[in-house]
Each structure stands twice: as structure tokens, then as C-alpha cells.
Design an enzyme around this catalytic site. Structure first.
Site, mmCIF file in Angstrom:
data_model
loop_
_atom_site.group_PDB
_atom_site.id
_atom_site.type_symbol
_atom_site.label_atom_id
_atom_site.label_comp_id
_atom_site.label_asym_id
_atom_site.label_seq_id
_atom_site.Cartn_x
_atom_site.Cartn_y
_atom_site.Cartn_z
ATOM 1 N N CYS A 97 3.745 -4.683 -11.592
ATOM 2 C CA CYS A 97 4.901 -3.844 -11.247
ATOM 3 C C CYS A 97 6.222 -4.579 -11.418
ATOM 4 O O CYS A 97 7.289 -3.995 -11.210
ATOM 5 C CB CYS A 97 4.755 -3.338 -9.824
ATOM 6 S SG CYS A 97 3.206 -2.480 -9.564
ATOM 7 N N HIS B 90 11.277 -1.148 -7.145
ATOM 8 C CA HIS B 90 9.976 -0.639 -7.581
ATOM 9 C C HIS B 90 9.535 0.467 -6.627
ATOM 10 O O HIS B 90 9.679 0.350 -5.409
ATOM 11 C CB HIS B 90 8.968 -1.789 -7.596
ATOM 12 C CG HIS B 90 7.567 -1.332 -7.819
ATOM 13 N ND1 HIS B 90 7.236 -0.441 -8.804
ATOM 14 C CD2 HIS B 90 6.404 -1.625 -7.165
ATOM 15 C CE1 HIS B 90 5.935 -0.204 -8.756
ATOM 16 N NE2 HIS B 90 5.409 -0.904 -7.777
ATOM 17 N N ASN C 80 3.495 5.760 -7.784
ATOM 18 C CA ASN C 80 3.718 4.390 -8.249
ATOM 19 C C ASN C 80 3.236 4.293 -9.696
ATOM 20 O O ASN C 80 2.045 4.385 -9.959
ATOM 21 C CB ASN C 80 2.941 3.432 -7.334
ATOM 22 C CG ASN C 80 3.076 1.976 -7.753
ATOM 23 O OD1 ASN C 80 3.537 1.662 -8.844
ATOM 24 N ND2 ASN C 80 2.654 1.084 -6.873
HETATM 25 C C1 LIG Z 1 -1.305 1.851 1.134
HETATM 26 C C2 LIG Z 1 -0.348 2.127 2.291
HETATM 27 C C3 LIG Z 1 0.472 3.362 2.008
HETATM 28 C C4 LIG Z 1 -1.162 2.367 3.565
HETATM 29 O O1 LIG Z 1 -0.287 2.579 4.653
HETATM 30 P P1 LIG Z 1 -0.466 1.760 6.004
HETATM 31 O O2 LIG Z 1 0.507 2.284 6.942
HETATM 32 O O3 LIG Z 1 -0.409 0.291 5.668
HETATM 33 O O4 LIG Z 1 -1.912 2.193 6.434
HETATM 34 P P2 LIG Z 1 -3.065 1.226 6.993
HETATM 35 O O5 LIG Z 1 -3.842 0.706 5.861
HETATM 36 O O6 LIG Z 1 -2.482 0.290 7.982
HETATM 37 O O7 LIG Z 1 -3.908 2.296 7.760
HETATM 38 C C5 LIG Z 1 -3.421 2.932 8.945
HETATM 39 C C6 LIG Z 1 -4.466 3.898 9.422
HETATM 40 O O8 LIG Z 1 -4.547 4.990 8.497
HETATM 41 C C7 LIG Z 1 -5.888 5.110 8.019
HETATM 42 N N1 LIG Z 1 -5.808 5.494 6.618
HETATM 43 C C8 LIG Z 1 -5.832 4.726 5.536
HETATM 44 N N2 LIG Z 1 -5.733 5.455 4.426
HETATM 45 C C9 LIG Z 1 -5.618 6.731 4.834
HETATM 46 C C10 LIG Z 1 -5.477 7.964 4.159
HETATM 47 N N3 LIG Z 1 -5.397 8.034 2.819
HETATM 48 N N4 LIG Z 1 -5.377 9.078 4.903
HETATM 49 C C11 LIG Z 1 -5.439 9.042 6.240
HETATM 50 N N5 LIG Z 1 -5.593 7.898 6.930
HETATM 51 C C12 LIG Z 1 -5.675 6.769 6.228
HETATM 52 C C13 LIG Z 1 -6.509 3.770 8.221
HETATM 53 O O9 LIG Z 1 -7.902 3.880 8.332
HETATM 54 C C14 LIG Z 1 -5.869 3.317 9.514
HETATM 55 O O10 LIG Z 1 -6.511 3.930 10.591
HETATM 56 P P3 LIG Z 1 -6.707 3.153 11.980
HETATM 57 O O11 LIG Z 1 -5.328 2.895 12.497
HETATM 58 O O12 LIG Z 1 -7.471 4.125 12.798
HETATM 59 O O13 LIG Z 1 -7.458 1.919 11.639
HETATM 60 C C15 LIG Z 1 0.583 0.918 2.509
HETATM 61 O O14 LIG Z 1 -0.140 -0.154 3.029
HETATM 62 C C16 LIG Z 1 1.289 0.428 1.285
HETATM 63 O O15 LIG Z 1 2.094 1.147 0.707
HETATM 64 N N6 LIG Z 1 1.056 -0.833 0.893
HETATM 65 C C17 LIG Z 1 1.788 -1.497 -0.154
HETATM 66 C C18 LIG Z 1 1.575 -0.851 -1.462
HETATM 67 C C19 LIG Z 1 2.295 -1.591 -2.526
HETATM 68 O O16 LIG Z 1 3.427 -1.954 -2.408
HETATM 69 N N7 LIG Z 1 1.633 -1.862 -3.563
HETATM 70 C C20 LIG Z 1 2.234 -2.547 -4.639
HETATM 71 C C21 LIG Z 1 1.265 -2.450 -5.666
HETATM 72 S S1 LIG Z 1 1.980 -2.187 -7.137
#
Ligand SMILES: CC(C)(COP(=O)(O)OP(=O)(O)OC[C@H]1O[C@@H](n2cnc3c(N)ncnc32)[C@H](O)[C@@H]1OP(=O)(O)O)[C@@H](O)C(=O)NCCC(=O)NCCS
Length: 343
Positions: free
Chosen positions: A122, A268, A299
Site C-alpha cells: 500500500c 492510504h 482498500n
Molecule cells: C480490520 C479492522 C477493521 C478490524 O477492526 P477492529 O476494531 O480492529 O476489530 P477487532 O479485530 O479488534 O475485533 C473487534 C471485535 O469485532 C469482531 N469482529 C471482527 N471482524 C468482524 C466482522 N467482520 N463483523 C463483526 N464483528 C467482527 C471480533 O471478533 C471482535 O469481537 P470481540 O470483541 O468479541 O472479541 C481493523 O483492525 C483495521 O482496519 N486494521 C488495519 C487495516 C489496515 O490498515 N490494513 C493495511 C493493510 S493494507
């Protein structure tokens, strides 16, 4: 004493034109929910994404690149024959060799331009932009094309609820050329290979090729899953929020631009909460236009910054000559930030 003559390039470089291509198919969150236990509300509130585009069979990496690049060349007001180099940043072109850039350079009608692919996740657009600037100032090319293009839908595991909703497809391109004043600031870039495991391909191609079901992930129907991008969402999120705001600030400092002097911020497009957090940490004033293209584009990795740039200019939210901070970050982990003048 060196016998090599000094470089006779342009005094400076700038972005002269931008173009984007978004696949025809718009995919709302409802389609993603067919395969994962989630909700439209969760996806919107945790990532900001409402819809994304997915490419069809005809919208190949080359085809999308040619569309975006053609628009960037027209926007720059030059002819394709004047392009001296084509840099394509992608992680979703599935032929190891040759580089897809050579086919794109040929089909665009360049005159045997230098052409190569780079893999910088990215951050790919910023890496390509930095190379292009060097070529212009060095005189290796009068004009260079930088393309960020991805078909991430090919690398998405639709049964993985932590990534299924994140990725989209598309291409963004810019023409970089000569300028009398600085139009691209110094790049602050780097890599943190100790965190390489936080974003990666589920299975390397050579393992996938063996077809050994004992070592390969299977889908709910028992079929071998195609390799996909997997990530430690929270770890990447924290890294982006804490470390990338510092890198963005360093890019502003390197360019000698204060937040007050900034017109546009194009980070990004990974997660709207990361974007909002960076805006806050950088203390960007109200007048700064912030790209939140992720809402309808998802993304798109290397394509995300030029696509967002093209849209801000097309909608009139940003204008030619504006000063913009761009920052890309992702798999590697790698990052690149710089201040540019918008075309
Ligand atoms: C992927 C992303 C959106 C997830 O959001 P988050 O707030 O970190 O979510 P978490 O992984 O902490 O999960 C929080 C809760 O939601 C749940 N959850 C995860 N995915 C889920 C989904 N698709 N739908 C519903 N619940 C979900 C998890 O199980 C967790 O539940 P719990 O609290 O009971 O354990 C976020 O982590 C993110 O954007 N990360 C960076 C991505 C990035 O920059 N990538 C760059 C790559 S190019």
C-alpha cells in the site's frame, strides 16, 4: 575526478496529470454478508466502507491500468510517445515474469519506454512517485508514468470476516514531469521487516502449487482455498495510528510545510478510523480537505492514493495547485510519505 558529465534533467519534478479507473461492478456490504457473520452497521462503523468495486474478467490489471494511465496522459496534456518510463506498483498481477509494465507501456503507445513493476504494498504509489521524481531530475526520462493497480478481490478470502469487507479493485495513475519549482517534496520512507508477518499471503505460491491438502487451508465446502491476504488487524491498526502520524509529520517538516499551509490530506485508504486519528494527531486545521474515498472504494492498496486524488479533483473538493500530503503504508511493513502539488 569523475569523467561522468553531470545530470541534465529538469530542475524539479511535479505531478502533471492524474487518472483513475474503477471497475463497473459496485459491491455493497450486503454481498459481503452472504459469507461472513457480520453486519452492514459493523463494517461501516469499524472501517468506514459502504461499497467497493470488484473487477470482472475483462477488467484485468493491464486493462484497468491502460484506462487510468490514458486519462492521466490526457490530463497532463502530453502524448504517450513522450513517456520515458512506466512504473507499475501491484501485488495482484499473477504472472511472475515479464513485468506487466512492459505490456502497458506498449499498449499505451509509448516509444519503447523503460518499464518495470514494483512490489511495495500500500506504499507502492509513494515508492513509484519517488523513483519517477528521480528520473525527471536526473534526465533519465522527460515524463514518467506511475500506476498503482490492484485486483485485490482475487486475493480476498470471502470467508475471513477480518478481511472480507476490506479490499477493492481499481487503478490510479499519474504523469510526473519537469517543473521549475519543487512539486514533489522529499520522501520519508522506510520498512519494518520485523513486522512482515502482520500482513501476508496465507500460502506462498509454491506451497499452493503442491496441492497438499494436509498443509493448505480449505473452504467450508472442503475445497483448497486460493491464497489470500491475511492480516493482524489490530496490530496493523495500532502501528498505522501511532507510527504513521509521525512519518506524515516528518514529511511535512522535510517539505517545510506547516499544517496551516496544507490544503489537502490524502492518506492510504485502509480504514476511516485510521484516517480520522491521523487528522487529529497531526492537528490538521478545518480547512484541510481530507480524502475519505474508502467509503465507496474500499482498500485498493497501491491504487488508493491516486484514485482518491483523482476523485477529489473531479468533484472539486481539491483543485489544481493545492498542496497535498500523501502517505501510504502497508504490507512489509513499508511506508512512504511526501508533500506534492496537485496537478
Ligand atoms: C480490520 C479492522 C477493521 C478490524 O477492526 P477492529 O476494531 O480492529 O476489530 P477487532 O479485530 O479488534 O475485533 C473487534 C471485535 O469485532 C469482531 N469482529 C471482527 N471482524 C468482524 C466482522 N467482520 N463483523 C463483526 N464483528 C467482527 C471480533 O471478533 C471482535 O469481537 P470481540 O470483541 O468479541 O472479541 C481493523 O483492525 C483495521 O482496519 N486494521 C488495519 C487495516 C489496515 O490498515 N490494513 C493495511 C493493510 S493494507
Amino acid at each position: 575526478m569523475s569523467k561522468i558529465k553531470p545530470a541534465k534533467g529538469a530542475p524539479h519534478a511535479r505531478i502533471l496529470g492524474v487518472g483513475g479507473y474503477r471497475p463497473v461492478r459496485v459491491v455493497p456490504n450486503e454481498v459481503i454478508l452472504e459469507k461472513i457473520d457480520s453486519s452492514d452497521e459493523w463494517i461501516r462503523s469499524r472501517s468506514g466502507i459502504e461499497t467497493r468495486h470488484w473487477a470482472n474478467d475483462e477488467e484485468t490489471v493491464a486493462a484497468m491500468s491502460i484506462e487510468a494511465a490514458g486519462k492521466a496522459i490526457a490530463d497532463a496534456g502530453i502524448a504517450a510517445e513522450q513517456i520515458g518510463a512506466v512504473v507499475v506498483s501491484t501485488v495482484s498481477h499473477f504472472s511472475q515474469t515479464p513485468a506487466i509494465a512492459t505490456e502497458i507501456a506498449d499498449k499505451l503507445g509509448t516509444n519503447k519506454a523503460a518499464a518495470f513493476d514494483i512490489s511495495a504494498g500500500c506504499a507502492g504509489f509513494g515508492y513509484g512517485l519517488t523513483l519517477a521524481k528521480g528520473m525527471i531530475v536526473d534526465g533519465s526520462a522527460e515524463y514518467a508514468l506511475v500506476i498503482g493497480v490492484e485486483r485485490l478481490s482475487d486475493l480476498t478470502d470471502l470467508e475471513d470476516r477480518s478481511t472480507a469487507f476490506l479490499f477493492g479493485d481499481g487503478a490510479g495513475a499519474v504523469v510526473v514531469g519537469p517543473a521549475q519549482e519543487p512539486g514533489i517534496g522529499p520522501t520519508v520512507w522506510g520498512s519494518e521487516g520485523d513486522k512482515a508477518d502482520t500482513i501476508k499471503q496465507t500460502v506462498p505460491w509454491n506451497d499452493f502449487h503442491t496441492g497438499d491438502v494436509s498443509r493448505l487451508p480449505l473452504d467450508s465446502a472442503g475445497n483448497i482455498k486460493f491464497p489470500a491476504i491475511t492480516q493482524e488487524g489490530q496490530a496493523v491498526f495500532r502501528w498505522a495510528v501511532f507510527e504513521m502520524a509521525k512519518v506524515a509529520q516528518q514529511a511535512l517538516d522535510a517539505a517545510g510545510i506547516s499544517p496551516d499551509e496544507l490544503d489537502v490530506f490524502i492518506p492510504h485508504q485502509a480504514n476511516v478510523r485510521i484516517i480520522d486519528s491521523m487528522v487529529k494527531t497531526l492537528k490538521l486545521p478545518e480547512h484541510v480537505t481530507v480524502a475519505r474515498d474508502i467509503r465507496t472504494t474500499g482498500n485498493t492498496s497501491a491504487a488508493s492514493i491516486p484514485l482518491a486524488m483523482e476523485r477529489l479533483l473531479a468533484t472539486g473538493e481539491a483543485k489544481s495547485g493545492d498542496t497535498a500530503l500523501v502517505i501510504g503504508f502497508g504490507a512489509g511493513l513499508v511506508y512512504a510519505a511526501t508533500v506534492v502539488t496537485l496537478p
